[in-house]
Design an enzyme around this catalytic site. Structure first.
Site, short mmCIF file in Angstrom:
data_model
loop_
_atom_site.label_atom_id
_atom_site.label_comp_id
_atom_site.label_asym_id
_atom_site.label_seq_id
_atom_site.Cartn_x
_atom_site.Cartn_y
_atom_site.Cartn_z
N ARG A 211 0.84 -1.21 0.00
CA ARG A 211 0.00 0.00 0.00
C ARG A 211 0.87 1.26 0.00
O ARG A 211 0.55 2.25 -0.67
CB ARG A 211 -0.94 -0.01 1.22
CG ARG A 211 -2.09 -0.98 1.10
CD ARG A 211 -3.09 -0.81 2.22
NE ARG A 211 -2.69 -1.45 3.45
CZ ARG A 211 -3.11 -2.64 3.86
NH1 ARG A 211 -3.94 -3.35 3.11
NH2 ARG A 211 -2.72 -3.15 5.02
N CYS A 338 -2.91 -14.32 -3.36
CA CYS A 338 -2.60 -14.75 -2.00
C CYS A 338 -2.85 -16.24 -1.84
O CYS A 338 -2.93 -16.75 -0.71
CB CYS A 338 -3.43 -13.95 -0.99
SG CYS A 338 -5.21 -14.17 -1.14
#
Length: 394
Positions: A211, A338
């Site tokens: 992020r 993921c």
């Protein structure tokens, strides 16, 4: 003395190399009466000690807690938790006034297989991925309070979704304390953690560094955050100076949390809009009036087990192809997987196939992975689950 599990001849070799799993096919015999979640000693066919761990029915029969012949007691857990905390302090994650959110225990990566602990301010959220850790949850919570001291006031246990096959009581709830302050800080940004009903432990801690990277690319960009969940990438993009940010998720609850989190950091900011819609449907509907030059694809795991790998790779290819087709020339794509069973090569090949099908020229700017507070045990490469690419699309 713990009951024993004896291995077939030669099946101890991976354990001699400190791999922390015993597969069911490696077992020659077991003492009578061993129950799921029980602590057992693992020995060779001739009786030589190898390890101590939690027994569980299934393919992974024993998750190794230690290769020393010791008792699994308060002293053991305090030592393991103290080691985990010391590592987070050493890398500057713990005790950081700008960041009170981090993973304290990452399963095998911290030599506590089957256990996850995320810290959100003064609350730790603990999650069991094995019956053994579930049965020891109260003992672990006591040890956690001893090790963390004044850093921690509450321990919330949240394992209803990770142990769905169990019907025992107390799958969710406070083990220590009981506070309701669920606002945490990550790199100076605030967010609300839904540890009661949210996914994982309430927030995706593993994307913190990614992020931050996105924030550096966001200035002046028209950003689309797909599978936004609670909006982490969205409010980083806004702090980075994005022209507009659109957040998309199929969950209405996630969209409400995203709106709350954006409002916590940028109250009344008109740059942000949130849409509760299916990802593929939203991407298909993008037109020239709603185009984007920075897209984030961070979907949930497409493959939970190896049997789902083929379909997962088709899903990653389809999703990325659609993003390649819709992103503006000169745009930047952050794309992730993921799924633990999807390797870096699997994922890269799926994304490369998508680029070719979309007939776009693409360059790799960054290859991303999980952060340092999600460590990988060097003897357990399966712990490397998060992989990502930052791509420049011509």
């Amino acid at each position: 003395m713990y009951k024993q599990i004896r291995l077939r001849k030669g099946k101890e070799e991976s354990l001699r190399r400190f791999h922390p799993w015993v597969f069911s096919g490696a077992i020659q015999s077991m003492d009578e009466g061993i129950e799921e979640g029980e602590v057992v000693r693992v020995v060779t066919i001739s009786g030589d000690f190898i390890a101590v761990g939690h027994y569980q029915q299934g393919s992974i029969a024993v998750r190794v807690l230690t290769f020393n012949d010791v008792e699994i007691d308060d002293t053991f857990f305090e030592s393991r938790l103290r080691s985990a905390l010391q590592m987070r302090c050493a890398i500057g994650i713990a005790d950081n006034p700008q960041n009170n959110t981090y993973r304290l225990v990452h399963g095998e990566g911290d030599n506590l297989p089957g256990l996850i602990i995320d810290v959100y301010g003064e609350t730790a959220v603990m999650q069991a991925h094995s019956i053994g850790m579930h049965l020891m949850r109260k003992q672990i919570a006591r040890s956690l309070a001893v090790v963390m001291k004044e850093r921690l006031a509450h321990v919330y246990y949240k394992s209803e979704t990770t142990l769905p096959f169990m019907t025992a009581d107390d799958m969710n709830g406070f083990l220590v304390g009981g506070g309701d302050n669920n606002i945490a800080t990550e790199n100076g940004l605030k967010f609300r953690v839904d540890w009661l009903r949210g996914q994982k432990t309430g927030f995706f801690v593993d994307q913190r560094e990614n992020r931050s990277l996105l924030e550096k690319y966001a200035s002046g960009k028209r950003v689309l955050n797909m599978f936004c969940y609670t909006g982490g990438f969205s409010f980083y993009a806004m702090r980075g100076g994005a022209e507009l940010v659109h957040s998309v998720d199929s969950s209405g609850k996630a969209i409400e949390l995203t709106k709350e989190n954006v409002e916590l950091n940028f109250p009344g900011d008109p740059r942000h809009k949130a849409f509760c819609e299916d990802a593929f449907k939203f991407l298909e509907g993008i037109d020239k009036e709603h185009n984007y030059n920075l897209i984030i694809l961070d979907p949930p795991a497409f493959a939970k087990h190896r049997g789902a790998l083929h379909n997962a790779l088709k899903g990653y290819t389809r999703l990325n192809q659609k993003a390649f087709e819709k992103i503006e020339k000169g745009g930047i794509l952050f794309t992730f997987s993921c799924s633990q069973v999807v390797t870096k090569d699997h994922f890269r090949n799926a994304v490369f196939t998508a680029a070719a099908l979309a007939r776009r020229k693409v360059r790799i700017l960054h290859q991303l992975h999980q952060p340092a507070d999600h460590p990988i045990n060097i003897y357990h490469p399966e712990g490397e689950y998060l992989k990502g690419l930052v791509l420049y699309v011509e």
